[in-house]
Motif scaffolding. Structure first.
Motif, short mmCIF file in Angstrom:
data_model
loop_
_atom_site.label_atom_id
_atom_site.label_comp_id
_atom_site.label_asym_id
_atom_site.label_seq_id
_atom_site.Cartn_x
_atom_site.Cartn_y
_atom_site.Cartn_z
N CYS B 248 0.86 -1.19 0.00
CA CYS B 248 0.00 0.00 0.00
C CYS B 248 0.90 1.24 0.00
O CYS B 248 1.87 1.29 0.74
N CYS B 252 0.65 4.78 6.34
CA CYS B 252 0.18 5.10 7.70
C CYS B 252 1.19 4.53 8.70
O CYS B 252 1.67 3.40 8.54
N CYS B 255 0.75 0.98 10.54
CA CYS B 255 0.38 -0.17 9.71
C CYS B 255 1.62 -0.89 9.20
O CYS B 255 2.57 -0.26 8.75
S1 SF4 Z 1 -3.75 1.51 7.14
FE1 SF4 Z 1 -2.11 0.46 5.98
S2 SF4 Z 1 -3.15 -0.50 4.29
FE2 SF4 Z 1 -4.58 1.03 5.12
S3 SF4 Z 1 -4.21 2.92 3.94
FE3 SF4 Z 1 -2.87 3.02 5.72
S4 SF4 Z 1 -0.92 2.12 5.02
FE4 SF4 Z 1 -2.49 1.51 3.56
#
Ligand code: SF4
Lengths: 120, 525
Positions: B248, B252, B255
């Motif tokens: 991704c 974040c 994560c």
């Molecule tokens: S929580 Fe993880 S998977 Fe979801 S948008 Fe943020 S970085 Fe991407």
């Protein structure tokens, strides 16, 4: 080249006595990871806690290494185990960290020509 | 010979030949029942395994959340978790005699197994939302209980007893570091943390050769497999899950997915996997990605063409229900505002006589622009973090109008969270109350760049948190009932499941009304 193969891997020996060096160990390992030119690291751990209890002392370290692949191998608990481990690895150790005061271990590392750092 | 005797002899002969003909699987891949289930074909029901059994006996709860799956004569499940399917495929491609076997059928392979591989999303229920139900109810979640019972089962003990190696892994591998007593008790040889494709062949080879194995393997970003190194599954996945993208780009900080590079799976591979699922009789397609709308996209901006081709491809093969595993709220808003893409995908490809809605998981996480900027600065892109609450509301409105039903998460206790941030999230909840959705609060679990931070626990709960959680509860109970009445679990053969779910909703309402005064009093004190 697989992650478990020997190429492109730096080996580090961690001797963890009962005294835990907490953040010192973490910082030392972080420095090692930053300065490492290899793609992967292997940590050989000597600890009297036995397998897998020795991981108690490694949790902060494991959770802070996020950029590099690494493996953790238990090498036993005694000075004799360290001696055997060094023989079986057959060189290629870039660093050793001793946590606690263990003269016996220091001597073995010195006699094998391995640089080490003592914490705690 | 009487007919009965004749039939018995015949059955014994068939069993004998069946066992003789059984392939000798040296490597068995498995998990406990909470993972090895298709949750009655309703992915969302799987969430019930993350809680303790409430108002029902544990066996019944397990039946509701994770019923047994169909297996073949060798105990191989028709549908199995996608992650296990990838490991199986990698090993089979490398020439190993490996197979996924249902946990109830391990003993059939006692004679041949040399390596037992166990995967899980949440081995010990430390992940969200399991940890939260555990903390709030004080009862161990079903997934934890089921997994521990499985590892203590006769079959696993016998396998270990005969000297087989036990290798565990999956997204929850890190949890073993916190359960060293179980690690020791179960005789786990190696824990593999991270994407396994590039390491697993090596590990299994060493295990079969009797070579020493490392205790812990952590696969970093540089060792993640390329698209070409990710194998095509050999058997069907649970509820037809097919990965379309890995990684991704949003970064974040809480994560772990974001630490891995972004890879788009080619359409030919996706089609192959969809066909494998359909041929095995699976009657749904679940497109999996951390943000399905970024498939074939440019960074964080959705690109209509690959998405249309992806949905076209699925519909060409299949008329039944399609779902998306995850989508980001920013992508939903961007693709609708700029291309009318959500309406197009829903009207032209998804909705039909057999499908009246599309389910997806989305992450709100916080309603505070300040906190969004600090912990998930790219989640709102291409919109600025300051606009995050508006992005969330607009995306919810778009989904509501287009019959996309989100299961949304909110994180309580993010690092740096202040009471004012919680109030902002509660204000956002007020705005979302008009939109059809299920919202689930989760306690912060240290992952990703926050892996060495503190866990959130119930002692940190403030009155602002309680206020927020009550709003969420009211919202979810209201909409869950509406969704159940109009869209969910409508199939006649699922009538008992539907009844249990309705009773469960009534129970939660009743419990919440009883618990509310105590909770408020505790926090006020
Ligand atoms: S929580 Fe993880 S998977 Fe979801 S948008 Fe943020 S970085 Fe991407």
């Amino acid at each position: 080249m697989g992650l478990l193969s020997d190429g492109n891997t730096e080996r580090v020996v961690l001797v963890l006595s009962h005294d835990y060096a907490g953040d010192d160990l973490l910082n030392e390992v972080k420095k090692l990871v930053m300065s490492s030119k290899a793609r992967r690291l292997t940590f050989y751990v000597i600890s009297p806690d036995g397998r897998p209890k020795y991981f108690q002392k490694l949790r902060p370290m494991i959770s802070s290494i996020i950029s590099t692949s690494f493996t953790v191998v238990y090498g036993g608990s005694t000075a004799e185990d360290l001696r055997r481990l060094l023989k079986s690895i057959d060189g290629g150790i870039v660093a050793a960290i001793i946590v606690g005061n263990c003269d016996e271990f220091k001597e073995i590392l010195e006699s094998s020509g391995i640089n080490y750092k003592v914490l705690g | 010979m009487s007919l009965r005797k004749f039939l018995r002899v015949q059955a014994l002969i068939i069993k004998f030949w069946g066992e003789l003909a059984m392939p000798d699987y040296e490597v068995i891949i498995t998990s406990d029942r909470t993972m090895m289930s298709n949750h009655h074909g309703k992915e969302f029901l799987g969430f019930l395994t993350t809680g303790p059994a409430l108002f029902l006996p544990e066996r019944m709860w397990l039946w509701l959340a994770a019923p047994k799956v169909r297996v073949d004569s060798e105990g191989r499940p028709v549908e199995a978790p996608y992650g296990l399917r990838k490991v199986e495929a990698k090993l089979v491609d490398a020439g190993f005699k490996a197979a996924i076997v249902d946990p109830d059928y391990l003993e059939k392979h006692l004679g041949s197994v040399k390596v037992l591989m166990v995967g899980h999303h949440d081995f010990f229920a430390y992940g969200p939302p399991s940890n939260e139900w555990w903390l709030l109810t004080g009862k161990e979640p079903v997934n934890r209980v089921s997994f521990i019972n499985f590892m203590r089962s006769d079959a696993v003990r016998k396998i270990k007893g005969k000297g087989a190696k036990i290798i565990v892994g999956g997204p929850a591998a890190w949890q073993w570091l916190w359960e060293l007593n179980f690690w020791e008790e179960f005789g786990v040889d190696t824990v593999v943390d991270g994407e396994a494709e590039k390491v697993i062949v090596d590990v299994v080879e060493k295990a079969l050769n009797g070579d020493p194995l490392p205790d812990y393997i952590s696969v970093g970003p540089l060792d993640t497999p390329s698209v070409e190194e990710i194998p095509t599954i050999k058997g069907a996945s649970v509820n037809g899950l097919v990965e379309v993208m890995r990684g991704c780009p949003r970064g974040c900080r809480f994560c772990s997915v974001t630490l891995r590079p972004l890879r788009h799976i080619p359409l030919e591979v996706i089609e192959k996997e969809v066909k494998i699922n359909l041929m095995s009789g699976v009657s749904s397609v679940l497109l999996h990605s951390e943000d399905v709308l970024l498939y074939g996209g440019n960074g964080v901006k959705p690109n209509p063409e690959p998405l249309i081709r992806l949905h076209e491809l699925v519909r060409k093969n299949f008329k039944g229900p399609i779902a998306w595993s995850h989508a980001s709220l920013a992508s939903i808003k961007y693709s609708e505002d700029n291309y009318g893409l959500i309406s197009k995908l829903m009207n032209d490809y998804v909705l039909n006589d057999e499908q009246k809605f599309l389910g997806v998981e989305v992450g709100i996480e916080t309603g505070s622009p300040r906190l969004a900027k600090s912990v998930m600065p790219a989640k709102s892109l291409p919109y600025p973090p300051i606009k995050w609450p508006d992005v969330v509301e607009d995306a919810f409105s778009i989904m509501h109008e287009n019959y996309v039903i989100p299961a949304a998460t909110l994180i309580v206790g993010l690092p740096g969270e202040t009471p004012d941030d919680v109030v902002k999230t509660a204000e956002l909840m007020d705005k979302l109350k008009y939109y059809r959705s299920v919202i689930v609060p989760m306690f912060f679990v240290p992952m990703g760049n926050f892996r060495n931070r503190d866990w959130f626990n119930k002692h940190y709960l403030t009155s602002e948190h309680v206020d927020l959680m009550l709003k969420i509860l009211q919202h979810t109970l209201y909409w869950a009932e509406d969704i159940m009445n109009k869209y969910y679990v409508k199939e006649p053969h699922l009538a008992p499941v539907r009844l249990c779910l309705k009773l469960f909703l009534q129970y939660v309402k009743w419990r919440a009304s009883k618990l509310l005064p105590t909770l408020t009093a505790t926090v006020t004190r």
